[in-house]
Write an enzyme that holds these catalytic residues in place. Structure first.
Site, short mmCIF file in Angstrom:
data_model
loop_
_atom_site.label_atom_id
_atom_site.label_comp_id
_atom_site.label_asym_id
_atom_site.label_seq_id
_atom_site.Cartn_x
_atom_site.Cartn_y
_atom_site.Cartn_z
N ASP A 54 46.32 6.87 -51.68
CA ASP A 54 47.28 6.79 -50.58
C ASP A 54 46.72 6.07 -49.37
O ASP A 54 45.50 6.01 -49.16
CB ASP A 54 47.68 8.20 -50.11
CG ASP A 54 48.64 8.90 -51.06
OD1 ASP A 54 48.89 8.36 -52.15
OD2 ASP A 54 49.13 9.98 -50.69
N HIS A 109 53.69 6.25 -41.75
CA HIS A 109 53.00 7.49 -42.12
C HIS A 109 53.17 8.59 -41.07
O HIS A 109 52.19 9.16 -40.57
CB HIS A 109 51.51 7.23 -42.36
CG HIS A 109 50.83 8.31 -43.18
ND1 HIS A 109 50.60 9.57 -42.69
CD2 HIS A 109 50.33 8.28 -44.43
CE1 HIS A 109 49.97 10.29 -43.61
NE2 HIS A 109 49.80 9.53 -44.69
N HIS A 208 42.40 8.94 -51.30
CA HIS A 208 42.78 7.98 -50.26
C HIS A 208 41.81 6.81 -50.30
O HIS A 208 40.59 7.01 -50.21
CB HIS A 208 42.73 8.64 -48.87
CG HIS A 208 43.78 9.69 -48.68
ND1 HIS A 208 43.65 10.97 -49.16
CD2 HIS A 208 45.00 9.64 -48.07
CE1 HIS A 208 44.73 11.68 -48.85
NE2 HIS A 208 45.56 10.89 -48.20
#
Length: 248
Positions: A54, A109, A208
């Site tokens: 992500d 985000h 991530h």
């Protein structure tokens, strides 16, 4: 089955590496996947793992993730933040060119979309999808080439989930995560995620590609997967993807 010369060369180059065991094509519309957030997940067998990343792409970190994956002939899913994709389109293009699945993670985000007014949340989702598509493919299609979405911070709502279903998207949560939003050493992260994976036995893992500790940990993690007999599954939508430039 007769392999092309290109496929044969690729198979030879990946001999002895972790590799991607299989590709799993799913019907996206209405799917809500990941036991951390939903009642169901992908139909994975014991020992099968789906890698997801992500928040990227970022120029100082995402290329190192891509190299680690390429070194082991592994394919993953990247959920891009639109503003990062727009700022670094070459990386978005590279993710697609190297055979990974490019999903969406909103434009900015926000933490979380469920806390925004519905129309503002939808606008941020749609802007992110458009930014990712423009960066990766050079144009925005009427239907997203890859209708995969993950809510930032997993902050969905019934109304937003219904919206994504009507848009034909699969919503991804995770089955386990590396908790790499917390400060830790690469060694600590490796120990944590392997303990969780050994306990679960399979699943969608959340990382991530914007975390330096994860980037440093990733080669050792891939080696650990191979040593312990885990197998990588690459998830794609079942619709034809030729127009996107993605080869199945």
């Amino acid at each position: 089955m007769i392999l092309s010369a290109e496929h044969a060369r690729a198979a030879q180059a990946c001999e002895g590496r972790l590799g991607t065991a299989r590709t799993l094509a799913i019907e996206p519309a209405g799917q809500q996947l990941g036991l951390k957030h939903f009642p169901q997940s992908l139909p994975l067998e014991q020992g099968e793992v789906v890698l997801t990343f992500d928040d990227g792409p970022l120029p100082n970190l995402t290329p190192k993730v891509l190299k680690a994956l390429a070194d082991e002939c592994v394919h993953a899913t990247f959920f891009l933040v639109g503003q990062n994709a727009a700022a670094h389109p070459a990386l978005a293009k590279r993710i697609v060119a190297e055979g990974h699945t490019l999903g969406h993670h909103s434009m900015t985000h926000p933490m979380t979309l469920a806390d925004l007014p519905f129309d503002k949340a939808v606008a941020d989702i749609e802007r992110g999808i458009s930014a990712d598509e423009k960066a990766a493919y050079g144009s925005v299609s009427a239907q997203a080439r890859v209708p995969f979405f993950r809510f930032p911070g997993f902050g969905s709502s019934p109304a937003l989930l219904d919206y994504m279903t009507k848009r034909g998207f699969a919503v991804f949560g995770a089955d386990l995560w590396a908790s790499d939003w917390n400060p830790m050493t690469p060694e600590e992260e490796l120990k944590l995620v392997m303990e969780r994976l050994d306990h679960a036995g399979r699943g969608i893992i959340l990382f991530h590609d914007t975390r330096a500790q994860t980037v440093k940990m990733l080669p050792a993690f891939l080696h650990a997967l191979k040593e312990r007999g885990y197998r990588i599954v690459h998830v794609v939508p079942n619709a034809p993807m030729a127009a996107s430039g993605i080869a199945q």
